[in-house]
Design an enzyme around this catalytic site. Structure first.
Site, PDB file in Angstrom:
ATOM      1  CE  LYS A   1      -0.461  -0.472   4.981  1.00 28.90           C
ATOM      2  NZ  LYS A   1       0.186  -1.889   5.050  1.00 28.90           N
TER       3      LYS A   1
ATOM      4  CB  VAL B   1      -7.160  -1.395   0.095  1.00 29.02           C
ATOM      5  CG1 VAL B   1      -8.273  -0.722   0.747  1.00 29.02           C
ATOM      6  CG2 VAL B   1      -6.035  -0.332  -0.487  1.00 29.02           C
TER       7      VAL B   1
ATOM      8  CE  LYS C   1      -4.492  -1.022   4.944  1.00 33.61           C
ATOM      9  NZ  LYS C   1      -4.613  -1.757   6.670  1.00 33.61           N
TER      10      LYS C   1
END
Lengths: 456, 456
Positions: free
Chosen positions: B124, B151, B224
């Site tokens: 991420k 995510v 995220k």
């Protein structure tokens, strides 16, 4: 990269000077969903173009050409015969929104596949009845057969099962798959109303058909469940193998008892791996109030997937409605336009195992049993004895007096009273045997109510 | 079917005598997730073969060759240098599980893309910082860059946003994206404990790092969220543009007040279309107890998407853990192996709009404000007056005596007391101005607590 026998997509789609996929859609069926699809493709034209897709509806077909659908159909070819639309040279992809397991819907899909054209459909009945045969047909021609809209409307559950969990072994899929039933149960619970009263309201609001049997007796849920089962377990679609029980026998008293015991009642479709095969069952179900699925009220749908690597996955969203269903149809269209072809049910039709039905008698789980017993000494003991004989353990037993009733010095009214049992895991066969014995003992004033419990 | 410039997949994959896709994987990084991916690919070999995919791990790379990971690496090529793995002729697809926005992780991904190889990553931080540049790189080479695992772990939210909703305009995406924070808030709520006590337990259980700042101050959620924002709104990833506030200032009293008022407190990441652009914010949030997201307790993650056609869609599942994350990685691998190439963030990198940041001051919504005021006449009136001057309407106002405190004949203890306000929609700027004025009036014994409310 080594590849055997399959070409690879290359190139940057959609940026200036780079190629765009042009894709001409033929829409068979212009009801609520069909009209919504036509509008959505038009409304999202700029977004699709930016994403490298030039989608256009070039042909439509419906029964009544004169009806005003609020659509601008200028420049779109009209077909009275949907099969002619499917075969037309001006259509790259056929979108079947006619409905029904046989007749024109089936003819259109078969004609399109035979002509080597991909098909997008929202037709759960067609898939439930002819899923395996149509998958074979699609694969023989090397074209896609996509059906996200057939189950749980706008929730991408087909995509999730087919593409999102290939690393997982799935042990159970269950869900609220019929908005009509969930609306009725939600209102019964919140307002203490009867099934009949809530059904009438649902009909007035357009949530239920004039003949509600298909929805409220669980057949719609069974169709959808059979499709999910096939995707989750790699078995041929077997709607006939689903054990089905609807919500018409659920009473306000059951919802009150459920509330007291920490449950809600939902009509669930459940597909579960068992030793002997795959259980497929649709029935009113007690779910723990704290579960994600218990929060789902009204016409909303939800699906929970139990899988070994991800554990529990729950998807919640709209199960019906023109726009939500069109959303799923259009997502399929975009996938197909990108040249994405996958085996229809995740694995090739030839690799799908035949369905191994598990008799409902062999189902094992917790049970809510509401008996209506004669109010006299020894009844509870007699009931518990019959349960014990079948090695059914009771988690709780609730006996209720009827409020306001006159009672003798022992607190008995002489009228039948409810006696509610919650069992630990037991087999359906043993439960039914015990209830038969209790009935034969003359303890029951009414037939028993049995609702299965589904644990998280 | 007319197509311009792109080949189409044809043929029945996986059935006897028909072609199978052979796909050799190089795994860079053998931590918990990397090891789980190696095991999962092996464990699911038969299922992949049935689905027409011959997936094999042919190369691995990690820092320490001697460590026992419980893996059988016989027949798998070892690389000390992950970049050499990325360039190796024995690897078709590079799986980057090293982590970190810079250094070896970035070098591996860039080397793989430059070599024309698809990349699957769970990183991420890398996507949040270099998403747009890497997307351009992948598209230039015509290869996939897939990142489902980056995510919400095992929840297929990237797939849903990128593929599941092309017919929709999305207005908001919000979610519980950090399991550590949700675990801490859940325990604070259930057990009335302080943040500090729950953090210690989370650390003892391995849910929180020794230095928990990145998680509890909201930065992990911000990374995220920035990725989700890009997918939902077609804007370039802009993690710097996220307004971030963590959970360390949430007090047990806030959780009790939330409960009384019908809310729960969750750390949400929220991306929302506003007039001036896209709001991106991470903060403790009051959500209605009846919402699906409010039911999500412990380390579980959840994402809700508001879109015009489907309405509200909620996905709930595991946000972390080796197996769940590996599940997402393996799903990406299967997609890539099937030759599925899509623009990395749903639309070509060149078509992505620059992020238009919206200052937090312009955010409009409901607010929970907990003041600690001096217990004397006119304080509540003074507070209400300052609110009214900024046209902030109050939905409710709760004043609490401190239990057990001695009071004068007017019921006043002379000690500071909490005064809780719930506002109707107001702008953050007006709220802050009003609180400054209340502070300047000398009414506050402590700095105010402000928690935003997110309505369904």
């Amino acid at each position: 990269m080594r590849r055997i026998g399959r070409p690879v997509h290359h190139g940057r789609p959609g940026t200036e000077g780079v190629m765009t996929v042009s894709f001409r859609l033929g829409i068979a069926g212009l009801g609520t969903v069909g009209a919504a699809v036509v509008r959505m493709v038009e409304r999202r034209r700029a977004a699709f173009t930016a994403a490298g897709l030039d989608l256009r509806v070039t042909a439509v077909s419906s029964r009544d050409r004169t009806r005003d659908r609020g659509l601008d159909l200028a420049g779109i070819e009209w077909f009275d015969d949907p099969v002619a639309l499917a075969r037309s040279g001006s259509v790259d992809c056929v979108v079947e929104l006619i409905g029904g397991a046989e007749g024109p819907a089936k003819a259109v899909v078969e004609a399109a596949l035979d002509a080597g054209k991909p098909v997008v459909t929202a037709n759960k009945a067609l898939l439930a009845r002819h899923g395996a045969a149509l998958a074979t047909r699609a694969e023989d021609k090397g074209v896609a057969l996509a059906f996200e809209a057939a189950v749980a409307g706008g929730i991408p559950v087909i995509k999730t099962l087919r593409e999102g969990l290939p690393g997982n072994t799935i042990s159970r899929v269950y869900g609220i798959l019929n908005g009509t039933c969930n609306y009725i149960l939600s209102r019964m619970e919140r307002e203490g109303l009867t099934f009949e009263a809530c059904l009438k309201d649902a009909q007035a609001l357009g949530y239920a058909e004039a003949d509600p049997t298909f929805d409220v007796e669980g057949f719609d849920t069974a169709h959808k469940l059979a499709i999910l089962t096939s995707l989750a377990f790699g078995t041929a679609v077997d709607a006939e193998g689903v054990s089905v029980e609807g919500i018409s026998r659920v009473q306000p008293l059951d919802l009150r008892m459920a509330d007291e015991l920490g449950y809600r009642i939902k009509l669930l479709g459940v597909a579960q791996a068992a030793e002997a095969g795959i259980e497929q069952r649709v029935h009113p179900t007690m779910v723990p109030k704290s579960s994600a699925i218990a929060q789902v009220m009204g016409v909303t749908n939800a699906v929970t997937i139990d899988a070994d690597a991800v554990g529990e996955l729950t998807l919640i969203g709209p199960g019906a409605g023109g726009e939500a269903t069109a959303s799923a149809v259009v997502a399929d269209i975009a996938d197909v336009a990108r040249g994405v072809i996958r085996p229809t049910f995740g694995i090739p039709a030839a690799a799908m195992r035949p369905s191994e039905r598990v008799e409902m008698q062999r189902h094992e789980g917790g049970y809510y049993i509401r008996l209506t017993v004669h109010d006299r000494p020894g009844v509870a003991a007699g009931v518990a004895q019959r349960m014990a004989e079948r090695e059914i353990s009771l988690e709780s037993i609730l006996q209720r007096r009827i409020e306001g009733a006159e009672t003798d010095p022992h607190g008995r009214s002489g009228r039948p009273v409810p006696l509610v049992l919650i069992t630990y895991a037991a087999t359906e066969g043993n439960i039914r045997d015990a209830l038969d014995a209790i009935g034969a003992d003359g303890l029951l004033a009414e037939p028993p109510q049995v609702i299965r419990i589904e644990r998280e």
